[in-house]
Design an enzyme around this catalytic site. Structure first.
Site, PDB file in Angstrom:
ATOM      1  N   ASP A  85       0.857  -1.197   0.000  1.00 35.71           N
ATOM      2  CA  ASP A  85       0.000   0.000   0.000  1.00 35.71           C
ATOM      3  C   ASP A  85       0.886   1.238   0.000  1.00 35.71           C
ATOM      4  O   ASP A  85       1.931   1.254   0.657  1.00 35.71           O
ATOM      5  CB  ASP A  85      -0.920   0.038   1.223  1.00 35.71           C
TER       6      ASP A  85
HETATM    7  N1  LIG Z   1       3.159   3.519 -12.401  1.00 36.92           N
HETATM    8  C1  LIG Z   1       3.145   4.230 -11.241  1.00 36.92           C
HETATM    9  N2  LIG Z   1       2.169   3.972 -10.314  1.00 36.92           N
HETATM   10  C2  LIG Z   1       2.210   4.711  -9.176  1.00 36.92           C
HETATM   11  C3  LIG Z   1       3.189   5.698  -8.920  1.00 36.92           C
HETATM   12  N3  LIG Z   1       2.929   6.227  -7.689  1.00 36.92           N
HETATM   13  C4  LIG Z   1       1.843   5.587  -7.193  1.00 36.92           C
HETATM   14  N4  LIG Z   1       1.422   4.656  -8.083  1.00 36.92           N
HETATM   15  C5  LIG Z   1       0.285   3.744  -7.951  1.00 36.92           C
HETATM   16  O1  LIG Z   1      -0.682   4.319  -7.101  1.00 36.92           O
HETATM   17  C6  LIG Z   1      -1.400   3.256  -6.488  1.00 36.92           C
HETATM   18  C7  LIG Z   1      -1.415   3.500  -4.987  1.00 36.92           C
HETATM   19  O2  LIG Z   1      -2.615   3.004  -4.473  1.00 36.92           O
HETATM   20  P1  LIG Z   1      -2.674   1.699  -3.537  1.00 36.92           P
HETATM   21  O3  LIG Z   1      -3.907   1.806  -2.735  1.00 36.92           O
HETATM   22  O4  LIG Z   1      -1.372   1.496  -2.846  1.00 36.92           O
HETATM   23  O5  LIG Z   1      -2.785   0.473  -4.556  1.00 36.92           O
HETATM   24  P2  LIG Z   1      -3.974   0.163  -5.570  1.00 36.92           P
HETATM   25  O6  LIG Z   1      -3.602   0.673  -6.915  1.00 36.92           O
HETATM   26  O7  LIG Z   1      -5.269   0.614  -5.020  1.00 36.92           O
HETATM   27  O8  LIG Z   1      -3.924  -1.412  -5.681  1.00 36.92           O
HETATM   28  P3  LIG Z   1      -4.080  -2.463  -4.473  1.00 36.92           P
HETATM   29  O9  LIG Z   1      -2.692  -2.905  -4.136  1.00 36.92           O
HETATM   30  O10 LIG Z   1      -4.914  -3.572  -5.095  1.00 36.92           O
HETATM   31  O11 LIG Z   1      -4.762  -1.745  -3.346  1.00 36.92           O
HETATM   32  C8  LIG Z   1      -0.680   1.951  -6.829  1.00 36.92           C
HETATM   33  O12 LIG Z   1      -1.337   1.299  -7.903  1.00 36.92           O
HETATM   34  C9  LIG Z   1       0.679   2.442  -7.266  1.00 36.92           C
HETATM   35  O13 LIG Z   1       1.287   1.543  -8.193  1.00 36.92           O
HETATM   36  C10 LIG Z   1       4.191   5.924  -9.931  1.00 36.92           C
HETATM   37  O14 LIG Z   1       5.087   6.759  -9.798  1.00 36.92           O
HETATM   38  N5  LIG Z   1       4.117   5.166 -11.044  1.00 36.92           N
END
Ligand SMILES: Nc1nc2c(ncn2[C@@H]2O[C@H](COP(=O)(O)OP(=O)(O)OP(=O)(O)O)[C@@H](O)[C@H]2O)c(=O)[nH]1
EC number: 3.6.1.9
Length: 219
Positions: A85
């Site tokens: 996360d």
């Molecule tokens: N490609 C990329 N993705 C980013 C970056 N910064 C943040 N993210 C994405 O932002 C999202 C952060 O939200 P989270 O709640 O941690 O994860 P999520 O996408 O909801 O996916 P889950 O793990 O299923 O909860 C993640 O998918 C990270 O990969 C970046 O610099 N590049």
């Protein structure tokens, strides 16, 4: 949640990525790892509300643990499960995904020219069977990176938000997408900004006797 998964009995993938994140999936793929994916479907806000007042590092670790636990329960066992996360901390405030264009514009107007910290929590559940040297261990750690944002103009902010990219990523920015020109510097492991720190994953796997190179797919 998708149908329960179980690893190939006599071969990899041993690793189960409990995440819907394209950034995390691409990070493991580019690193040559073989893995399955089973996203968790959790009410993150409710989990944090129940947990009370936590530091940002504690919040991302709690959510990573909850995701890894939920995915472990949903799979049919035999995996090493990884939950993650990510959140951005700026001036003591924790921010996640903007979700709307208005929120993303407001976010960038407050981020530009400043420095924040992107925290990524990682949690491992060793759900391998005993004969596969499973330890039953569950543990995690957080990787944090200091991010300095460029001094964007209003026009750049509106153009970037109009791409839609910032809306569903932690902090409302990426370092490996269209947001790249707007991030001046990153300290620490850049993969942690995308949401999955590879050197941290290597150390976590080593804790349960697995070398990251053992998970490389045979291309
Ligand atoms: N490609 C990329 N993705 C980013 C970056 N910064 C943040 N993210 C994405 O932002 C999202 C952060 O939200 P989270 O709640 O941690 O994860 P999520 O996408 O909801 O996916 P889950 O793990 O299923 O909860 C993640 O998918 C990270 O990969 C970046 O610099 N590049």
């Amino acid at each position: 949640m998708d149908d329960a998964l179980t690893p190939e009995t006599d071969s990899l993938p041993l690793l189960l990525l409990g995440s819907a994140s394209p950034g995390r999936r691409d990070t493991l793929e580019r690193a040559g790892l073989e893995f399955d994916v089973l996203p968790a479907d959790l009410d993150e806000e409710a989990i944090l509300a129940r947990a009370g007042d936590l530091e940002p590092v504690e919040q991302v670790l709690l959510l990573a643990r909850e995701k890894a636990s939920a995915v472990t329960a949903a799979s049919e066992g035999g995996y090493v499960v990884l939950g993650c996360d990510s959140m951005l901390e700026i001036d003591g405030e924790v921010v996640g995904k903007p979700h709307t264009a208005e929120a993303a514009i407001e976010r960038w107007r407050s981020l530009r020219g400043r420095t924040g910290v992107l925290h990524s929590g990682h949690w491992i559940v060793d759900d391998r069977d005993a004969e596969d040297e499973g330890t039953g261990a569950t543990f995690g750690a957080t990787a944090s990176c200091e991010i300095t944002f460029a001094q964007l103009s209003d026009e750049e902010i509106e153009a970037y938000v109009a791409t839609g990219e910032p809306l569903e990523v932690a902090g409302g920015f990426t370092i490996d997408g269209r947001g790249g020109p707007f991030v001046e510097s990153v300290t620490g492991d850049p993969h942690a900004v995308v949401g999955l720190s590879l050197p941290l994953l290597r150390r976590l796997l080593a804790e349960i006797g697995i070398g990251v190179h053992e998970l490389w797919r045979e291309d």
